[in-house]
Design an enzyme around this catalytic site. Structure first.
Site, PDB file in Angstrom:
ATOM      1  N   ARG A  59       0.829  -1.221   0.000  1.00  0.00           N
ATOM      2  CA  ARG A  59       0.000   0.000   0.000  1.00  0.00           C
ATOM      3  C   ARG A  59       0.860   1.266   0.000  1.00  0.00           C
ATOM      4  O   ARG A  59       0.474   2.283  -0.571  1.00  0.00           O
ATOM      5  CB  ARG A  59      -0.934  -0.004   1.206  1.00  0.00           C
ATOM      6  CG  ARG A  59      -2.045  -1.007   1.015  1.00  0.00           C
ATOM      7  CD  ARG A  59      -2.940  -1.065   2.212  1.00  0.00           C
ATOM      8  NE  ARG A  59      -4.104  -1.872   1.924  1.00  0.00           N
ATOM      9  CZ  ARG A  59      -4.844  -2.455   2.845  1.00  0.00           C
ATOM     10  NH1 ARG A  59      -4.550  -2.324   4.113  1.00  0.00           N
ATOM     11  NH2 ARG A  59      -5.880  -3.171   2.503  1.00  0.00           N
ATOM     12  N   GLY A  87     -10.913  -8.574  -2.329  1.00  0.00           N
ATOM     13  CA  GLY A  87     -10.772  -9.672  -1.383  1.00  0.00           C
ATOM     14  C   GLY A  87      -9.764 -10.747  -1.733  1.00  0.00           C
ATOM     15  O   GLY A  87      -8.675 -10.463  -2.223  1.00  0.00           O
ATOM     16  N   GLY A  91     -12.878  -4.000  -0.171  1.00  0.00           N
ATOM     17  CA  GLY A  91     -14.264  -3.571   0.018  1.00  0.00           C
ATOM     18  C   GLY A  91     -14.676  -2.524  -1.002  1.00  0.00           C
ATOM     19  O   GLY A  91     -15.809  -2.541  -1.504  1.00  0.00           O
TER      20      GLY A  91
END
Ligand code: AMP
Length: 417
Positions: A36, A375, A398
């Site tokens: 990330r 996911g 999500g």
């Protein structure tokens, strides 16, 4: 008006950037996966290269208030290493006025975890379990009220706002959506958001046909909205993984002890009828690898998916299912894949998921646009080494799921409005 990061003039400007630095940490606070952080680097480097300075804001984990365990100070050094410049730290995101004001071009300041404040999410905290409806309502009103000052403070640090946190784009939080209102002429997406939005549009708006969705995972209940939205868009719908057994049961099959949701059988029937009406080809697993225990090292049988004996449960799809799906996948020009085809965490039942990953990669090599999103399918393709063999792997679980459901994501809408 929405700006573009490529054309905006950052010279001498302070950019407050919502990043998703919610990275996994081990017990010694070492980052175990910095994907990330690395995903945000192109945006951050662009601002610095253009003569701007950066104020980084993120959440980490789910703290219920100030909690050192969830402090972003643990990741400052790593972010600094990745960026190649020192990163200053403001240990209270609401008290960074002086540090923000002193920032010079090329400098970077990271704010402490936004979720140390309830105002970030705008949800009341610390309500007693037996709180009355009135009390809940009053607490909600109070936090929404104080949220205004919280957002205003964050916005006061900077001249422009960049949202590059796709992972939280489905949340209408202070830093992901509300803050954009303070920068009507100076708000934009970062490069990661741009890529994610393009990927969503490539499948949901501009799909080349045939368009195939591969939807797997454990529960129909968590994918109902996804299936319903995709029905009007796809040519083929492959339903695999644990959720497939509810559909097989709905067709009258015997599924033994396989995972399923009886209460969703009517919806499963409805989806299949609607697919028929729309001319969508729904392809279920025809063959299943079954076991008597939910463990890796246990005897396996391969049986028809519609005739699983009692006492046995489906753990992975069988070769005949893969053969059917290979024909569909390899003929597709657009593929969206969400959810594994079996219990891929156990090596003996990762076979189906790995075969699908290989087929999606093969389709990509033949020119198909392929998006893996939401996911566990992302974890699977990454673990299996296929992440760079598909067109795009989404970084937001999500958020991607909600986008596939056809919802407008608040983090995207706030920049576009
Ligand atoms: P989801 O979060 O809905 O995408 O589901 C992912 C989970 O589905 C993974 O943890 C898989 O182990 C699980 N899963 C896939 N196939 C099966 C199956 N046949 N039985 C039980 N769990 C499954």
């Amino acid at each position: 008006m929405q700006q573009h990061i490529d054309t905006y003039d950052f010279k001498g400007k302070k950019a407050i950037v919502r990043v998703d630095f919610n990275v996994p940490l081990d017990e010694e606070f070492n980052i175990t996966d910095d994907t990330r952080i690395r995903a945000a680097l192109p945006t951050l480097k662009k601002v610095l290269a253009e003569g701007g300075s950066l104020i980084l804001m993120s959440h980490l984990g789910r703290p219920k208030g100030v909690d050192a365990k969830f402090s972003l100070k643990h990741i400052v050094d790593h972010v600094s290493e990745c960026l190649g410049v020192p990163v200053q730290f403001a240990d209270d995101c609401q008290k960074a006025d002086a540090q923000a004001a002193a920032l010079k071009p090329g400098e970077v300041l990271m704010l402490e975890n936004l979720r140390f404040y309830a105002e970030e999410e705008g949800k009341p905290r610390g309500l007693a379990d037996d709180a009355t409806e009135e009390e809940k309502k009053a607490a909600k009103k109070a936090v929404k009220e104080s949220q205004k000052d919280f957002v205003k403070k964050l916005a006061s640090y900077a001249d422009c706002y960049i949202n590059d946190a796709f992972g939280t784009a489905h949340r209408a939080h202070a830093s992901t959506a509300l803050i954009a209102g303070y920068f009507p002429q100076d708000k934009m997406f970062g490069y990661l958001m741009e890529k994610e939005i393009a990927a969503i549009e490539n499948v949901l708006k501009n799909a080349r046909r045939p368009f195939t969705a591969i939807i797997g995972g454990s529960k129909v209940s968590s994918k109902l909205a996804v299936l319903e939205n995709l029905l009007g868009k796809v040519d083929n719908l492959i339903i695999c993984g644990g959720m497939g057994y509810t559909f097989i049961k709905a067709e009258g099959g015997s599924i033994g002890d396989s995972l399923h949701e009886d209460d969703l059988i009517p919806q499963a029937k409805e989806i299949m009828l609607k697919a028929q009406d729309l001319g969508v080809n729904v392809s279920l697993s025809v063959q299943t690898r079954v076991t008597q225990e939910f463990t890796n090292d246990t005897p396996v049988k391969v049986v028809p998916s519609h005739a699983i004996p009692d006492g046995w449960e489906g753990m992975d799809c069988g070769p005949a299912s893969i053969e059917n799906w290979a024909r569909i996948i390899l003929a597709s020009k657009t593929i969206l894949w969400n959810g594994p085809a079996g219990v891929f965490e156990m090596p003996n039942f990762a076979v189906g998921t790995e075969k699908i990953a290989g087929l999606v990669a093969q389709a990509t090599a033949h020119g198909a646009y392929t998006l893996v999103g939401g996911g566990d399918s992302v974890a699977a393709v990454t673990k299996m080494g296929y992440a760079d063999k598909v067109s795009y792997v989404s970084t937001g679980g999500g958020a991607m799921l909600e986008a596939i459901e056809g919802k407008d994501l608040p983090g995207i809408a706030a920049i576009r409005d």
